[in-house]
Design an enzyme around this catalytic site. Structure first.
Site, PDB file in Angstrom:
ATOM      1  N   HIS A 330     -25.070 -25.391 -26.369  1.00 44.18           N
ATOM      2  CA  HIS A 330     -25.285 -25.214 -27.816  1.00 44.18           C
ATOM      3  C   HIS A 330     -25.375 -23.751 -28.196  1.00 44.18           C
ATOM      4  O   HIS A 330     -25.641 -23.421 -29.346  1.00 44.18           O
ATOM      5  CB  HIS A 330     -26.551 -25.934 -28.250  1.00 44.18           C
ATOM      6  CG  HIS A 330     -27.822 -25.153 -28.033  1.00 44.18           C
ATOM      7  ND1 HIS A 330     -28.140 -24.548 -26.849  1.00 44.18           N
ATOM      8  CD2 HIS A 330     -28.861 -24.890 -28.879  1.00 44.18           C
ATOM      9  CE1 HIS A 330     -29.317 -23.952 -26.974  1.00 44.18           C
ATOM     10  NE2 HIS A 330     -29.774 -24.131 -28.184  1.00 44.18           N
ATOM     11  N   GLY A 331     -25.189 -22.869 -27.227  1.00 40.60           N
ATOM     12  CA  GLY A 331     -25.302 -21.449 -27.530  1.00 40.60           C
ATOM     13  C   GLY A 331     -25.207 -20.668 -26.245  1.00 40.60           C
ATOM     14  O   GLY A 331     -24.732 -21.190 -25.217  1.00 40.60           O
TER      15      GLY A 331
HETATM   16  P1  5GP Z   1     -31.710 -22.645 -30.592  1.00 44.59           P
HETATM   17  O1  5GP Z   1     -31.130 -23.777 -31.329  1.00 44.59           O
HETATM   18  O2  5GP Z   1     -31.972 -23.026 -29.160  1.00 44.59           O
HETATM   19  O3  5GP Z   1     -32.907 -22.095 -31.251  1.00 44.59           O
HETATM   20  O4  5GP Z   1     -30.621 -21.481 -30.584  1.00 44.59           O
HETATM   21  C1  5GP Z   1     -29.266 -21.734 -30.544  1.00 44.59           C
HETATM   22  C2  5GP Z   1     -28.467 -20.567 -30.000  1.00 44.59           C
HETATM   23  O5  5GP Z   1     -28.069 -19.716 -31.064  1.00 44.59           O
HETATM   24  C3  5GP Z   1     -29.168 -19.615 -29.053  1.00 44.59           C
HETATM   25  O6  5GP Z   1     -29.139 -20.111 -27.750  1.00 44.59           O
HETATM   26  C4  5GP Z   1     -28.372 -18.321 -29.193  1.00 44.59           C
HETATM   27  O7  5GP Z   1     -27.361 -18.214 -28.199  1.00 44.59           O
HETATM   28  C5  5GP Z   1     -27.719 -18.437 -30.554  1.00 44.59           C
HETATM   29  N1  5GP Z   1     -28.213 -17.459 -31.556  1.00 44.59           N
HETATM   30  C6  5GP Z   1     -29.504 -17.097 -31.787  1.00 44.59           C
HETATM   31  N2  5GP Z   1     -29.576 -16.245 -32.831  1.00 44.59           N
HETATM   32  C7  5GP Z   1     -28.306 -16.065 -33.278  1.00 44.59           C
HETATM   33  C8  5GP Z   1     -27.716 -15.300 -34.356  1.00 44.59           C
HETATM   34  O8  5GP Z   1     -28.376 -14.614 -35.126  1.00 44.59           O
HETATM   35  N3  5GP Z   1     -26.369 -15.387 -34.502  1.00 44.59           N
HETATM   36  C9  5GP Z   1     -25.567 -16.146 -33.683  1.00 44.59           C
HETATM   37  N4  5GP Z   1     -24.254 -16.177 -33.908  1.00 44.59           N
HETATM   38  N5  5GP Z   1     -26.097 -16.868 -32.663  1.00 44.59           N
HETATM   39  C10 5GP Z   1     -27.435 -16.834 -32.461  1.00 44.59           C
HETATM   40 MN    MN Z   2     -31.158 -24.908 -33.015  1.00 46.22          MN
END
Ligand code: 5GP
Ligand code: MN
Ligand code: MN
EC number: 6.5.1.8
Length: 401
Positions: A330-331
């Site tokens: 998911h990221g």
């Molecule tokens: P989570 O849902 O686990 O809180 O985060 C999802 C993913 O979003 C993280 O694992 C990270 O790779 C990505 N991410 C976090 N902040 C940002 C941001 O500001 N911009 C983008 N494009 N991706 C982000």
């Molecule tokens: Mn999230």
């Protein structure tokens, strides 16, 4: 693909187990050793979470663990491609950012009087009455007084179309053809959090959960009233999260048009949850699949894999590999805790790592510095059998929650 040895159900990993933190490995083993677990798939962005790791998929037979879903039910991403190219944007994006910050409630706030759905033209023909009457049937209302229920409903209404805090974000990005995209990350806000916590606490009280290796993994069992109540609340909250992103995307589109002073055309929205439950069949076996920090890759479905505010993101299409329960990362995933990021990096580092991005660069967002996340290219290289890359996006403007 790697596997763990010595677990009751299989654990398949799209990353080297040597690279996984010990606490996360323990959580993966705990999940795989529950008697209801059919299997666990581990994404390359895996890291320790509450009960179950973030960046993993737990498939169970006749059971679901609300802790393994997480407290932001339906958290996910939405993205839209526009007809604009980089040349249509002003040299300085400060004004556009200010417009976006004014148009979309960020942080803990909501709309003062709820979003104006009619004016935004959101989901014409959608059964809004049915959706809100679903709220009246939410299980927590059994215990809440009607005053509480009214207050909760009003809050859920006000917060519809708002970002929330933490690493929820709104972004403008450019793809390889210089086309401008809108992207955002958010979930089910306060109401989803209340429902998740309530059910996690309820599950922990159930007799069959008293001897688990970790009670944060407490489960509901199919055919019980507690499961029925959780499913009803869960699916309502997942729908709320989807609608929340829809409303915000419309506000974002309108703000962009105002900021640029011109009409902009938009392609259909790509929207994917990454914290959610879905009931799916594998080899004729019906499973309850929990994705906590993972997206579906079913049937060529489009997905969004964000990296960080300095790295950008990927739009992918799913390859439907059943070995990962048709899932992908998911990221990029966190590489270190927020506290560690604040210790290790300075505001000067933040400025260097977000060069060319119109965003906050002060100590308040230091824990969101790109260096606190794993390397997105490494994560993508580890899952070429799960997704195909459609677009690589570069962030040019980011508003954090
Ligand atoms: P989570 O849902 O686990 O809180 O985060 C999802 C993913 O979003 C993280 O694992 C990270 O790779 C990505 N991410 C976090 N902040 C940002 C941001 O500001 N911009 C983008 N494009 N991706 C982000
Ligand atoms: Mn999230
Ligand atoms: Mn979230």
């Amino acid at each position: 693909m790697h596997t763990l040895t010595g677990t009751a159900a299989p654990v398949r990993l799209w990353t080297d187990p040597e690279s996984v933190e010990p606490g996360a490995l323990t959580q993966l083993r705990n999940c795989a050793n529950l008697p209801w677990t059919h299997g666990v798939a581990v994404m390359p962005d895996v890291h320790q979470g509450y009960g179950a790791t973030v960046g993993s998929v737990v498939a169970m037979r006749d059971a679901v663990s609300p802790g393994a879903v997480g407290v932001d039910i339906g958290c996910g991403m939405s993205a839209v491609r526009t007809d604009l190219t980089a040349g249509d944007l002003p040299d300085s994006l400060g004004r556009v950012r200010a417009q976006v910050e004014r148009a979309v409630p960020v942080g803990r706030a909501g709309h003062r009087e709820g979003p104006d759905l009619a004016r935004l033209g959101i989901e014409r023909g959608y059964d809004w009455t049915g959706f809100w009457s679903g709220f009246e049937r939410l299980h927590h209302l059994d215990e809440a007084s009607w005053t509480d229920a009214d207050a909760l409903r009003a809050k859920a209404h006000r917060q519809l179309g708002s970002l929330g805090s933490g690493n929820h974000f709104l972004e403008l990005c450019l793809d390889g053809d210089d086309r401008v995209w809108l992207m955002l990350h958010s979930g089910s806000r306060g109401i989803g959090n209340i429902l998740a916590n309530l059910h996690i606490e309820r599950a922990k009280q159930l007799p069959h959960n008293q001897a688990l290796p970790d009670r944060d993994l407490a489960v509901f069992l199919s055919g019980t009233p507690a499961m029925d109540a959780y499913r009803a609340d869960l699916y309502w909250a997942q729908e709320y999260a989807r609608l929340n992103r829809r409303v915000m995307m419309e506000l974002f589109k309108a703000a962009l048009g105002r900021g640029l002073g011109r009409t902009v055309a938009f392609e259909p929205e790509v929207s994917c949850h990454h914290n959610y439950v879905s009931e799916e069949t594998y080899d004729g076996v019906e499973l309850i699949v929990t994705r906590k920090g993972a997206i579906s890759t079913e049937g060529g479905r489009k997905g969004i894999i964000p990296g960080s505010m300095g790295t950008g993101s990927f739009i992918v299409s799913g390859l439907g590999n059943p070995q990962s329960y048709r899932s992908a990362s998911h990221g990029a995933g966190r590489r270190m805790s927020r506290a560690a990021a604040r210790r290790q990096f300075s505001v000067a580092d933040l400025q260097a790592q977000t060069e060319g991005v119109e965003c906050r660069k002060d100590a308040g967002v230091l824990d969101e510095i790109p260096g606190a996340y794993k390397d997105l290219d490494t994560v993508m290289a580890a899952q070429t059998d799960l997704v195909r890359v459609e677009h690589r996006l570069r962030t040019i403007l980011c508003v954090k929650g």
